[in-house]
Structures are given as structure tokens and as C-alpha cells.
Design a protein around this motif. Structure first.
Motif, PDB file in Angstrom:
ATOM      1  N   THR A 197     -29.755  27.350  12.172  1.00 47.42           N
ATOM      2  CA  THR A 197     -28.537  26.874  11.508  1.00 47.42           C
ATOM      3  C   THR A 197     -28.158  25.506  12.076  1.00 47.42           C
ATOM      4  OG1 THR A 197     -27.062  27.853  13.147  1.00 47.42           O
ATOM      5  CG2 THR A 197     -27.693  29.254  11.262  1.00 47.42           C
ATOM      6  N   ASP A 198     -27.291  24.785  11.372  1.00 44.16           N
ATOM      7  CA  ASP A 198     -26.799  23.497  11.872  1.00 44.16           C
ATOM      8  C   ASP A 198     -26.105  23.674  13.218  1.00 44.16           C
ATOM      9  OD1 ASP A 198     -27.807  22.188   9.674  1.00 44.16           O
ATOM     10  OD2 ASP A 198     -25.877  22.083   8.625  1.00 44.16           O
ATOM     11  N   THR A 199     -25.377  24.766  13.379  1.00 46.04           N
ATOM     12  CA  THR A 199     -24.679  25.040  14.643  1.00 46.04           C
ATOM     13  C   THR A 199     -25.681  25.200  15.778  1.00 46.04           C
ATOM     14  OG1 THR A 199     -22.882  26.130  13.461  1.00 46.04           O
ATOM     15  CG2 THR A 199     -23.102  26.635  15.808  1.00 46.04           C
TER      16      THR A 199
ATOM     17  N   ARG B 189     -27.143  21.789  16.739  1.00 44.06           N
ATOM     18  CA  ARG B 189     -26.183  20.996  17.523  1.00 44.06           C
ATOM     19  C   ARG B 189     -26.070  21.522  18.949  1.00 44.06           C
ATOM     20  NH1 ARG B 189     -23.414  21.109  12.710  1.00 44.06           N
ATOM     21  NH2 ARG B 189     -22.048  22.779  13.423  1.00 44.06           N
ATOM     22  N   TYR B 190     -26.253  22.825  19.131  1.00 42.32           N
ATOM     23  CA  TYR B 190     -26.146  23.456  20.440  1.00 42.32           C
ATOM     24  C   TYR B 190     -27.224  22.962  21.404  1.00 42.32           C
ATOM     25  CZ  TYR B 190     -26.213  27.214  23.924  1.00 42.32           C
ATOM     26  OH  TYR B 190     -26.203  27.929  25.089  1.00 42.32           O
TER      27      TYR B 190
END
Length: 65
Positions: free
Chosen positions: A10-12, A15-16
């Protein structure tokens, strides 16, 4: 068409990685790990290349860029 390596994340999650991960800067011939190390993480090569060596009589190598 080439699939994205991170297509399943996922995008999240993407980014993590840089927010919580550790950035290592290695010089040519530096070792990231050896075949005897317990490796409990994964590595993303941002720039450069890595060569994998398989110990043994044949000393197989594989370079990824």
C-alpha cells in the motif's frame, strides 16, 4: 510491461520504509552480510549494485543492478 517490485504494498507501507528504515551507505567491497549471519530484514538498493557470492568450490556469483 514490467511489474513494480512494490506493487503489492500500500502507499502507507511504501511511505513507512524510508521513514522507519535505516539508510546505509556502503563503499565498494563493503560487506552487507555473510552467509553465516542471521538476517531478519530486507534491503532495498537505492543506487549502485550488489554482488552475491555463494561459498563453496564453485564460488558462484550473481550481480544485480
Amino acid at each position: 510491461m514490467e511489474a513494480s517490485t512494490f506493487g503489492a504494498l500500500t502507499d502507507t507501507a511504501i511511505r513507512y520504509l524510508p521513514e522507519k528504515g535505516t539508510v546505509l551507505e556502503l563503499e565498494k567491497d563493503d560487506r552487507l552480510f555473510t552467509d553465516r549471519d542471521l538476517v531478519n530484514s530486507f534491503y532495498i538498493i537505492l543506487k549502485g549494485k550488489v554482488t552475491l557470492f555463494k561459498p563453496g568450490k564453485e564460488r558462484n556469483t550473481h550481480t544485480m543492478e
